[in-house]
Design a protein around this motif. Structure first.
Motif, PDB file in Angstrom:
ATOM      1  N   ASP A  71      23.025 -53.752   5.413  1.00 51.52           N
ATOM      2  CA  ASP A  71      21.613 -53.539   5.966  1.00 51.52           C
ATOM      3  C   ASP A  71      20.552 -54.324   5.731  1.00 51.52           C
ATOM      4  O   ASP A  71      19.481 -54.391   6.351  1.00 51.52           O
ATOM      5  CB  ASP A  71      21.058 -51.837   5.904  1.00 51.52           C
ATOM      6  CG  ASP A  71      20.788 -51.455   4.549  1.00 51.52           C
ATOM      7  OD1 ASP A  71      20.781 -52.683   3.498  1.00 51.52           O
ATOM      8  OD2 ASP A  71      20.808 -50.510   4.104  1.00 51.52           O
ATOM      9  N   SER A 119      30.125 -51.237   0.777  1.00 48.03           N
ATOM     10  CA  SER A 119      30.695 -50.670   2.000  1.00 48.03           C
ATOM     11  C   SER A 119      29.992 -50.902   3.325  1.00 48.03           C
ATOM     12  O   SER A 119      28.628 -51.358   3.141  1.00 48.03           O
ATOM     13  CB  SER A 119      30.663 -49.163   1.560  1.00 48.03           C
ATOM     14  OG  SER A 119      29.113 -48.587   1.422  1.00 48.03           O
ATOM     15  N   ASP A 154      28.406 -49.266   5.078  1.00 47.29           N
ATOM     16  CA  ASP A 154      27.201 -48.424   5.280  1.00 47.29           C
ATOM     17  C   ASP A 154      26.037 -48.595   4.061  1.00 47.29           C
ATOM     18  O   ASP A 154      25.224 -47.923   4.218  1.00 47.29           O
ATOM     19  CB  ASP A 154      27.409 -46.679   5.438  1.00 47.29           C
ATOM     20  CG  ASP A 154      28.144 -46.267   3.919  1.00 47.29           C
ATOM     21  OD1 ASP A 154      28.067 -47.147   2.954  1.00 47.29           O
ATOM     22  OD2 ASP A 154      28.516 -45.077   3.876  1.00 47.29           O
ATOM     23  N   SER A 155      26.587 -49.592   3.411  1.00 42.64           N
ATOM     24  CA  SER A 155      25.273 -50.172   2.450  1.00 42.64           C
ATOM     25  C   SER A 155      25.146 -48.928   1.359  1.00 42.64           C
ATOM     26  O   SER A 155      24.249 -48.987   0.696  1.00 42.64           O
ATOM     27  CB  SER A 155      24.156 -50.643   3.056  1.00 42.64           C
ATOM     28  OG  SER A 155      24.402 -51.716   4.181  1.00 42.64           O
ATOM     29  N   SER A 156      25.903 -48.144   1.394  1.00 45.52           N
ATOM     30  CA  SER A 156      25.692 -47.071   0.319  1.00 45.52           C
ATOM     31  C   SER A 156      26.409 -47.265  -1.091  1.00 45.52           C
ATOM     32  O   SER A 156      26.014 -46.635  -2.056  1.00 45.52           O
ATOM     33  CB  SER A 156      26.315 -45.593   0.716  1.00 45.52           C
ATOM     34  OG  SER A 156      27.635 -45.652   0.653  1.00 45.52           O
ATOM     35  N   GLY A 194      34.797 -49.151   7.656  1.00 50.37           N
ATOM     36  CA  GLY A 194      34.635 -48.487   6.320  1.00 50.37           C
ATOM     37  C   GLY A 194      35.841 -47.361   6.071  1.00 50.37           C
ATOM     38  O   GLY A 194      35.643 -46.679   5.183  1.00 50.37           O
TER      39      GLY A 194
END
Length: 679
Positions: A52, A106, A108-110, A153
């Motif tokens: 992101d 990951s 989703d940038s988490s 992912g």
């Protein structure tokens, strides 16, 4: 003007000047850079921007003398800058022998993932940004060496090795196991593991030694590069394949000789980019960037004047590729010490530099929207920091300061210089002069010759090792220059900076024109009134060690010399080294070119040596076996020459343990200050 106004202005100027003087007086003067400072320098060993674009993860390596290892720590910082936060303290980041974290995010940038140690095996660990406990994602019996998240992912692909066969395990247990020369190593396999707990699946056959891979954007396929064997020259036999994740047989995409590795899918899934030697199989062949349709077809090579491409990442529009390289379009002449990030068009091959100035860049990665590019950059006299570039404006912002101590140290001045060699060829080098030195004062000069021969030097505090944990450098050049030495880093023909043709200039000719290039540089500095002809030293490791040994057999002008990991009998390098094929590329095989092997070996001329010589070698050096060092040492001792020989326990071609690294630096510092006075 009104006299009252004049009076007020004068009073304000006096006050401002006196306040500034008090502040300057309170600020401590810069301190000399010492050997202890060399061992305190931290190095960023990996950088990766989140998909992101909001954050950048990086791993910082710090040498620990107490633990005798290079400790690694993970940090995450906002891409706009701010205070870095350390994450995953409980994870022992893989650092055997030096940190190799293989940072990934990951989709989703988490979560940040990296390779850490689980027992004595490297495995992939997930470290959530939320602060939740890290968890191991893999449990490969032989460990994991590289990994990538699938774009959706849902899965992880990774490289691991086959384990030993039951028969080998039994033989090792009952002590009947025998090592057989040229027996194949266990295969390096590509494995896919879904993150729902399903057992991992091996995708590639045992005949493929996989060295790089990439997911397709739809997460259905993997492209990979593989050779039919392992070993020093195996990369020159790599081909490109792709395989469906669910099932199937590998499909050959690029089938030609030479290096063809590191495939990367374009974001639109239409192309594969990879590095290649264009069908050539010798070590001097340039490593170009190439593209091929993902379904297969003609290969288009982006030559860029013999650029050696190291790392790259696709622009998000799939129309261009960001890369960093040695040599080539952006690495000639006074720019051969740069390693800037550039951008090349896939359509027409037009390339433009995007990072200006004297910079050495590594690990480029780009956000999913294509707006931010992160990378490590070493500028001038630094060890490197994290930068983030706005790709639209090309404005880059430095967002870390990992070695703030450098602000309080008096550092030498490093600048490019050039001279004409014996045949008129323009040769380049870097000159490091002591802090505060002014022209007109002769300096003791140390000549530091790089390895290779195809290597080179760059800007940075450790000019030969900015790409790595820098303390592997055996010569503490910044401490040496703080003590009063000047250091010349010559770039003779045969190394980087002169294209592939320049590298081939020393085929069957080591110690000829390259030696003359170096000596012409010394003569140039003497003619410029910089180098004192009575206070000259020479040093280098690997090929630099070979050249140091060669120089002291050809001239007595140097008052001291130090040779590390050095070649002395060239035939040894063919017969005993893990990289024996390397010598064939330059000299053919010893029985095919016996006279030349003898004529270019320092050992042949050992009786000519008059310079005090320090020999340093790792006892486990597989690249340049220690036998050659023993030969030179014993010959010199028998001849009554001044020579000392240090053998580093557990050491390889370079030293990885901080205690040994410090001792090697200390020894070289002591050796040159013993023989060459610094007035």
């Amino acid at each position: 003007m009104n006299t009252r106004i004049i009076s007020v202005l004068v009073s304000w100027m006096v006050l401002a000047f006196s306040s500034g003087a008090r502040i300057a007086a309170q600020r401590p003067s810069p301190q000399p850079f010492t050997l202890d400072d060399e061992m305190k320098m931290r190095a960023i060993v990996d950088v990766r921007i989140s998909p992101d674009g909001d954050r950048v993860a990086y791993v910082l390596s710090t040498p620990s003398l107490a633990k005798n290892e290079h400790e690694a720590a993970l940090f995450v910082v906002a891409s706009r800058g701010g205070t870095p936060a350390r994450l995953g303290d409980a994870v022992h980041i893989f650092n055997t022998p030096v940190p190799r974290p293989q940072l990934r995010w990951s989709p989703d940038s988490s979560t940040v993932s990296l390779v850490g140690l689980a027992g004595d095996r490297p495995q992939v660990f997930a470290i959530p940004l939320s602060g939740a406990a890290p968890r191991a994602l893999t449990a490969a019996p032989e460990g994991v060496f590289a990994h990538e998240w699938s774009p959706d992912g849902k899965a992880l692909a990774y490289l691991t090795r086959d384990g030993m066969t039951p028969d080998e395990a039994r033989r090792r247990q009952d002590k009947s196991f025998v090592i057989r020369a040229d027996a194949p190593d266990p295969a390096t396999r590509l494995v896919v593991q879904t993150l729902d707990g399903t057992a991992p699946r091996v995708l590639t056959p045992a005949a493929h030694y996989v060295d790089g891979f990439s997911w397709s954007p739809d997460s259905r396929e993997l492209a990979y590069s593989a050779a039919p064997r392992s070993g020093f020259s195996a990369p020159y036999e790599t081909r490109l394949y792709k395989i469906a994740v669910d099932a199937g047989t590998p499909r050959l995409i690029v089938d030609r000789t030479g290096i063809n590795n590191g495939p990367r899918y374009s974001p639109d899934g239409q192309w594969l980019a990879f590095t290649t030697t264009n069908g050539k199989t010798d070590i001097m062949a340039s490593r170009s960037l190439a593209v091929v349709r993902a379904r297969g077809g003609p290969v288009r090579t982006l030559v860029m004047d013999d650029a050696w491409v190291n790392e790259y990442t696709w622009a998000r529009d799939s129309k261009a590729i960001y890369f960093e390289a040695n040599d080539g379009t952006f690495g000639r002449g006074e720019h051969m010490f740069d390693q800037p990030i550039a951008r090349v068009s896939v359509n027409d091959g037009h390339a433009e530099r995007v990072v200006p100035g004297q910079t050495v860049d590594y690990a480029p990665s780009i956000s999913n929207d294509g707006r931010r590019l992160s990378y490590k950059a070493a500028e001038g006299r630094t060890v490197g920091d994290v930068f983030v570039m706005d790709t639209a404006t090309k404005r880059a912002t430095k967002i870390t300061d990992v070695n703030p101590e450098l602000h309080d140290r008096a550092l030498g001045d490093l600048k490019p210089i050039s001279w004409r060699s014996f045949d008129g060829m323009q040769i380049w080098g870097l000159l490091l002069t002591p802090p505060g030195w002014t022209a007109g004062h002769l300096l003791p000069l140390l000549v530091y010759i790089h390895g290779g021969p195809g290597g080179g030097v760059t800007y940075g505090l450790f000019p030969q090792f900015m790409h790595f944990v820098p303390q592997v450098d055996p010569y503490p050049t910044e401490a040496m220059t703080s003590a009063g030495f000047a250091v010349l880093f010559p770039m003779p023909r045969g190394g980087a900076g002169y294209g592939e043709a320049g590298q081939r200039m020393i085929v069957n000719a080591w110690g000829e024109a390259d030696y003359k290039d170096i000596m012409a540089g010394v003569d140039h500095l003497m003619a410029q009134g910089i180098a004192d002809p009575q206070r000259l030293g020479v040093m280098g490791a690997s090929y630099g060690g070979y050249m140091t040994n060669w120089i002291v057999t050809q001239t007595g002008r140097f008052k001291a010399a130090s040779a590390g990991a050095s070649l002395t009998d060239l035939s040894d390098e063919y017969y005993l080294s893990e990289g024996g094929q390397f010598m064939v590329d330059y000299f053919k095989r010893p029985w095919e070119n016996h006279e030349s092997y003898v004529a270019h070996s320092p050992l042949t001329f050992v009786q000519r040596v008059t310079t005090p010589l320090l020999i340093q070698h790792g006892e486990r050096d597989a690249r340049v076996p220690i036998s050659g060092a023993w030969k030179f040492y014993r010959a010199l001792k028998a001849l009554g020459k001044t020579v000392e020989f240090d053998i580093y326990p557990r050491g390889g071609h370079v030293l990885y343990e901080p205690m040994l690294q410090r001792e090697q630096m200390r020894r070289n510092f002591e050796w040159f200050t013993r023989w060459i006075p610094v007035r």
